[in-house]
Design an enzyme around this catalytic site. Structure first.
Site, mmCIF file in Angstrom:
data_model
loop_
_atom_site.group_PDB
_atom_site.id
_atom_site.type_symbol
_atom_site.label_atom_id
_atom_site.label_comp_id
_atom_site.label_asym_id
_atom_site.label_seq_id
_atom_site.Cartn_x
_atom_site.Cartn_y
_atom_site.Cartn_z
ATOM 1 N N ASP A 1 39.915 49.630 41.604
ATOM 2 C CA ASP A 1 39.268 49.742 40.304
ATOM 3 C C ASP A 1 37.756 49.921 40.419
ATOM 4 O O ASP A 1 36.991 49.059 40.001
ATOM 5 C CB ASP A 1 39.590 48.480 39.478
ATOM 6 C CG ASP A 1 39.068 48.577 38.053
ATOM 7 O OD1 ASP A 1 38.807 49.700 37.597
ATOM 8 O OD2 ASP A 1 38.917 47.531 37.412
ATOM 9 N N ASP B 1 44.726 47.836 30.733
ATOM 10 C CA ASP B 1 44.004 48.291 29.539
ATOM 11 C C ASP B 1 42.938 49.333 29.868
ATOM 12 O O ASP B 1 42.548 49.512 31.026
ATOM 13 C CB ASP B 1 43.331 47.097 28.845
ATOM 14 C CG ASP B 1 42.268 46.413 29.720
ATOM 15 O OD1 ASP B 1 42.519 46.240 30.927
ATOM 16 O OD2 ASP B 1 41.185 46.083 29.201
ATOM 17 N N HIS C 1 44.177 46.982 36.403
ATOM 18 C CA HIS C 1 44.345 46.508 35.024
ATOM 19 C C HIS C 1 45.027 47.538 34.141
ATOM 20 O O HIS C 1 44.885 48.737 34.342
ATOM 21 C CB HIS C 1 43.023 46.021 34.424
ATOM 22 C CG HIS C 1 41.929 47.045 34.367
ATOM 23 N ND1 HIS C 1 41.778 47.897 33.306
ATOM 24 C CD2 HIS C 1 40.920 47.329 35.228
ATOM 25 C CE1 HIS C 1 40.706 48.661 33.519
ATOM 26 N NE2 HIS C 1 40.180 48.345 34.681
ATOM 27 N N ASP D 1 40.005 54.865 34.896
ATOM 28 C CA ASP D 1 39.693 53.441 34.997
ATOM 29 C C ASP D 1 40.656 52.724 34.060
ATOM 30 O O ASP D 1 40.417 52.668 32.871
ATOM 31 C CB ASP D 1 38.233 53.217 34.592
ATOM 32 C CG ASP D 1 37.877 51.751 34.443
ATOM 33 O OD1 ASP D 1 38.688 50.896 34.799
ATOM 34 O OD2 ASP D 1 36.764 51.466 33.931
ATOM 35 N N HIS E 1 34.139 54.685 31.024
ATOM 36 C CA HIS E 1 33.701 54.132 29.730
ATOM 37 C C HIS E 1 32.928 55.164 28.901
ATOM 38 O O HIS E 1 32.217 54.802 27.969
ATOM 39 C CB HIS E 1 32.840 52.855 29.892
ATOM 40 C CG HIS E 1 33.572 51.735 30.582
ATOM 41 N ND1 HIS E 1 33.130 50.429 30.570
ATOM 42 C CD2 HIS E 1 34.726 51.716 31.289
ATOM 43 C CE1 HIS E 1 33.975 49.666 31.252
ATOM 44 N NE2 HIS E 1 34.947 50.432 31.711
ATOM 45 N N GLU F 1 41.175 43.499 30.937
ATOM 46 C CA GLU F 1 40.087 43.338 31.894
ATOM 47 C C GLU F 1 38.776 43.770 31.237
ATOM 48 O O GLU F 1 37.764 43.087 31.317
ATOM 49 C CB GLU F 1 40.354 44.180 33.146
ATOM 50 C CG GLU F 1 39.480 43.810 34.337
ATOM 51 C CD GLU F 1 38.217 44.648 34.470
ATOM 52 O OE1 GLU F 1 37.385 44.334 35.316
ATOM 53 O OE2 GLU F 1 38.055 45.631 33.718
ATOM 54 N N GLU F 2 38.851 44.912 30.548
ATOM 55 C CA GLU F 2 37.645 45.485 29.928
ATOM 56 C C GLU F 2 37.115 44.606 28.802
ATOM 57 O O GLU F 2 35.924 44.606 28.518
ATOM 58 C CB GLU F 2 37.947 46.890 29.380
ATOM 59 C CG GLU F 2 38.541 47.860 30.395
ATOM 60 C CD GLU F 2 37.531 48.361 31.412
ATOM 61 O OE1 GLU F 2 36.404 47.834 31.458
ATOM 62 O OE2 GLU F 2 37.874 49.285 32.168
#
Ligand SMILES: [Zn+2]
Length: 381
Positions: A165, A80, A78, A108, A354, A141-142
């Site tokens: 991922d 983003d 992804h 990530d 994150h 995605e997030e």
């Protein structure tokens, strides 16, 4: 055969600085489009960005030609990242890439993207037999898989591959639940609570009755249901006329989720029947409006399938004992499964994603790239 580790690391350090939080992916999309076009891929950008208001036009899909007769192998990731991601300063320390602690690192999923770019570079510059490679790079995605949900797969000819991922490259996520949101609106009958309460039907009381009969929480090891939001009522002197309850159910077993949803709906309907009454010779009754919405479909790739066996076999050459795993969350892989694509998720070496402590283990990153290259090179279908 191996990829160029140092070049890939340099590329990672460069792209991790591109600002592209969910919904503002334009910078990363532009880079990926330019890079993959330069490497000889046919690139197509769909219109998914519009569906959730991204700065980017859409998801990127691409084809890289092969030189053997085979279905393409799909590589995905992804575009983003989560926030905070402004002015990311990657630092190399003790075999890891970290940040100055003010932002996330964005490994990530930039580590996954760097691996995909490097594999294409490696295939392009070496005279080696390989199948065609399809690429899927999604937006947002997030932020709730909004990119993959609106993905246009028209140029994707492959049916299976991998998403790069996750954390460990010895773990392959093949199973994650289907999730469905449910909304129950209970319509009672309003009445002045101080003057004529007997003329009303309290929506809250109907809901309470229904919920008291309901199975909620962990239903079985693979299935859960939950009520998370309640909205209703405006005044303490009015018999509550309407109430909306919102919840979700998830299951990793086909069929179990549907059974739970039916049970929850039935409890509301059964409770409604208990509150039917006559007021001034007229029958009044509560009404239930039931609505469900698919949040994401089931990811369930057979651990004994040819794809998983192939990935495990390649892992052994690198001394990796790759195990299949289940996860409780929803991923792009779920959404892609709903579109008929089998894409297990492999780790690329990041940790504490994150958070501002996010790091990338450089050795794992290198090893995963070589492993995925080997998986591609030895794929034939
Ligand atoms: Zn990710």
């Amino acid at each position: 055969m191996k990829v160029n580790h140092q070049r890939m690391l340099k590329n990672f350090l460069e792209i991790t600085k591109i600002y592209a939080p969910s919904g503002e992916e334009k910078g990363m999309l532009d880079y990926a489009k330019k890079e993959l076009t330069k490497l000889g891929c046919k690139v197509y950008i769909d219109k998914a960005g519009k569906t959730f208001g991204s700065t980017a036009q859409g998801n990127l899909t691409a084809n890289f030609k092969g030189n053997i007769k085979s279905a393409p192998f799909i590589l995905g990731g992804h575009l983003d990242t989560v926030r905070p991601c402004k002015n990311i300063k990657p630092i190399i320390k003790n075999g890891k890439v970290i940040t100055d602690g003010k932002t996330i690192l964005g490994a990530d999923d930039r580590a996954g993207l760097a691996i995909i770019f490097e594999i294409i570079r490696t295939l392009k510059e070496n005279k080696v037999k390989h199948p065609p490679v399809d690429i899927i790079l999604t937006l947002c995605e997030e932020g709730g898989m909004f990119g993959s949900k609106a993905l246009d797969t028209k140029i994707i000819k492959g049916k299976e591959g991998m998403l790069l991922d996750s954390e460990s490259n010895e773990e392959l996520v093949v199973n994650a639940p289907k999730a469905v949101l449910f909304y129950a609106t209970i319509k009672g009958v309003a009445s002045h609570a101080g003057v004529a309460p007997e003329k009303g039907i309290n929506a809250m009381q109907v809901a309470s009755k229904a919920i008291s009969m309901m199975r909620l929480g962990r239903i079985d090891p693979m299935t859960i249901s939950n009520i998370g939001i309640v909205n209703g009522g405006q005044s303490t002197n009015v018999v509550m006329p309407e109430l909306t309850i919102q919840g979700e159910a998830r299951s990793r077993i086909k069929g179990h989720l549907e059974k739970e949803l039916k049970h929850i709906e039935d409890c509301f309907k059964k409770a409604a029947k208990m509150f039917v009454k006559k007021v001034d010779g007229k029958t009044i009754k509560p009404e239930i409006i039931w609505k469900t919405e698919l949040k994401y479909p089931l990811l369930n790739i057979e651990p004994k399938s040819a794809l998983i066996s192939h990935i495990k076999k390649c892992g052994k050459k690198f001394g990796l004992n790759i195990q299949t795993a289940s996860s409780g969350g929803g991923f792009d892989a779920n959404v892609l499964a709903g579109k008929g694509l089998s894409m297990p998720i492999i780790g690329v070496g990041y940790a504490d994603e994150h958070t501002t402590k996010e790091s990338l283990d450089i050795e794992t990153f290198f090893q995963t790239a070589d492993l995925v290259l080997d998986i591609v090179l030895n794929y034939k279908k």
